[in-house]
Design an enzyme around this catalytic site. Structure first.
Site, short mmCIF file in Angstrom:
data_model
loop_
_atom_site.label_atom_id
_atom_site.label_comp_id
_atom_site.label_asym_id
_atom_site.label_seq_id
_atom_site.Cartn_x
_atom_site.Cartn_y
_atom_site.Cartn_z
N PHE A 146 43.15 -65.43 17.40
CA PHE A 146 43.77 -66.67 16.59
C PHE A 146 42.59 -67.00 15.59
CE2 PHE A 146 44.40 -70.80 15.16
CZ PHE A 146 45.69 -70.83 14.74
N ASP A 233 34.10 -66.17 14.49
CA ASP A 233 34.59 -67.12 14.33
C ASP A 233 34.53 -68.13 15.62
OD1 ASP A 233 36.73 -69.22 14.33
OD2 ASP A 233 38.21 -68.03 13.94
N LYS A 274 36.51 -77.38 12.67
CA LYS A 274 36.96 -78.38 13.54
C LYS A 274 35.93 -79.42 14.02
CE LYS A 274 40.87 -75.78 15.72
NZ LYS A 274 41.14 -74.63 15.85
C1 PLP Z 1 41.69 -73.59 14.85
C2 PLP Z 1 41.25 -72.41 14.73
C3 PLP Z 1 41.23 -71.77 13.20
C4 PLP Z 1 41.93 -72.60 12.31
O1 PLP Z 1 41.34 -73.77 11.63
P1 PLP Z 1 42.58 -74.69 11.01
O2 PLP Z 1 41.61 -75.92 10.58
O3 PLP Z 1 43.61 -74.97 12.03
O4 PLP Z 1 42.79 -73.93 9.59
C5 PLP Z 1 40.44 -70.62 13.00
N1 PLP Z 1 39.80 -70.03 14.08
C6 PLP Z 1 40.11 -70.53 15.39
C7 PLP Z 1 39.07 -69.58 16.52
C8 PLP Z 1 40.64 -71.55 15.73
O5 PLP Z 1 40.56 -72.02 16.96
#
Ligand code: PLP
Length: 426
Positions: A146, A233, A274
């Site tokens: 994700f 990520d 986040k």
């Molecule tokens: C939430 C998330 C994203 C995307 O972030 P948004 O601010 O919702 O665009 C990307 N990578 C990971 C691992 C995430 O948990």
């Protein structure tokens, strides 16, 4: 309805249903206040927040230091665009690069934008530094990933819901199994056009899959040996969530500059979002060293809001809180208690089969088929019992409270969770 009238939960839900696109399926709880580990609904019921806005609110709701920095900056200067300099961005750039040990940062707003940015940097690096022929670069990604919701990102998702009827898709991605070094080696050595490997150090959305102990270090070594960029990520796992500043820090407990520790796996590109703002504001970032980041020249990438003064002030305050309040250490300690308490219960449970995770990013696996609504029903009951959590893929419930929780609160939550599960035992 006037916004000044006091809304009931039913009113608020009806408004969203009628006027908002139906792109989410929320639990029927309407929140209007948050403080630390707690949120309250419009009827005044208090809950423990065990989602933390998907780990954005690691520092707790409405942290006074973060809100203070935001209000002060909002009253001074909000946005200049990058057409001009502002007096906060450079200070923030120095702060964040030193905090995480990279030469440079590229500021964006959302996690998905930061992932897109990392992919663009990786491709550009591949053509201009590695010497891959134009339009031939491939980036390896993992099954169950994700990384957000843009057209390019959903192009390499396995989630049919996220993909179906959003094509045509962006080409240039190779999908392999997660936590599978043989698959990675095979993919990396299959072609000379491999530019990068994009990976979540723990797969959060997929259901909190923690890879084997040496996976990240060995994956990084494979990338290095083949001149492929290792792109982490850490939008969800980063900023103390998993008991270290970053999940790639392994088991290192130092508060920052983890690159000095032996367990640290140094990503070539690090993606954050986040909790970078403590949930107060959309702030994301891509970090890399000069030889990679310098492929981006003026006009080649950008964002109107990226690097704005409020974002800069908020992110510095949010990172201060992480170190000052020792949130990584707290997440590590409480996470161990959480898993051991739940494992003890689950050993004789028929409704839950497993607890897994790291730090305060954990999940339990519910003993039912993937398409059953048992996990949803348990979350409804948890809400009734004063704790908010949300099912994720495949009958799994993720538990990710704010990291400012104390042990007494955590044990209270453990008993709410166990008492709720007891109501579902067969
Ligand atoms: C939430 C998330 C994203 C995307 O972030 P948004 O601010 O919702 O665009 C990307 N990578 C990971 C691992 C995430 O948990």
């Amino acid at each position: 309805m006037s916004v000044l009238e006091k809304l009931t939960s039913a009113d608020a839900i009806n408004l969203e249903d009628k006027y908002g696109a139906h792109n989410y399926h929320p639990l029927p709880v309407v929140l209007n206040r948050g403080e630390g580990v707690y949120v309250w609904d419009v009827e005044g019921k208090k809950y423990y927040d065990f989602l933390s806005a998907y780990s954005a609110v690691n520092q707790g709701h409405c942290h006074p230091k973060i809100v203070g920095a935001m209000v002060e900056q909002a009253q001074t200067l909000t946005l200049t665009s990058r057409a001009f300099y502002n007096d906060k961005l450079g200070v923030y750039e120095e702060y964040i690069t030193k905090y995480f040990g990279f030469d440079k940062v590229l500021p964006m707003n959302t996690g998905a934008e930061a992932v897109e940015t990392a992919l663009k940097i990786c491709r550009k690096w591949a053509y201009e530094k590695k010497g891959i022929s134009e339009n031939e670069a491939q980036i390896i990604v993992c099954d169950g990933n994700f990384h957000g919701r843009t057209t390019t990102i959903i192009s390499f998702s396995n989630d049919e819901n996220a993909r179906k009827n959003f094509g045509p898709y962006t080409a240039g991605f190779i999908k392999i199994a997660y936590d599978d070094l043989d698959a990675l080696e095979k993919a990396i050595t299959s072609s000379k056009n491999i530019a990068g490997f994009l990976v979540e150090p723990i797969q959060g959305e997929a259901g909190v899959y923690v890879p084997s102990e040496t996976y990240l270090a060995k994956a990084k070594a494979l990338c290095e040996a083949n001149n492929v960029l290792f792109i982490a990520d850490e939008v969800q796992t980063g900023i103390a969530r998993t008991g270290s500043l970053l999940a790639v820090c392994g088991n290192c407990t130092c508060e920052n500059q983890c690159e000095k520790q032996s367990s640290y796996v140094s990503p070539d590109i690090l993606i954050l979002g986040k909790a970078l703002s403590g949930g107060a504001y959309p702030v994301s970032a891509v970090l890399a060293n000069d030889e990679i980041m310098n492929v981006i020249k003026p006009g080649q990438h950008g964002s109107t809001f990226g690097g704005n003064p409020i974002a800069a002030a908020v992110a510095m305050a949010a990172m201060d809180v992480v170190s000052e309040e020792h949130l990584a250490q707290n997440a590590r300690r409480l996470g161990e208690i959480f898993r051991s308490e739940l494992a003890q219960y689950i050993a004789t449970s028929t409704i839950a089969t497993l607890v897994r995770g790291k730090g305060l990013l954990n999940a339990i696996v519910i003993n039912d088929t993937e398409d059953s609504d048992t996990a949803w029903n348990i979350c409804m009951k948890l809400a009734e019992n004063g704790l908010l959590a949300k099912p994720t893929h495949g009958n799994i419930i993720r538990f990710a409270p704010p990291l400012v929780m104390n042990e007494e609160q955590l044990l209270d939550c453990v008993s709410i969770i166990i008492n709720t599960l007891k109501q579902f035992e067969k």
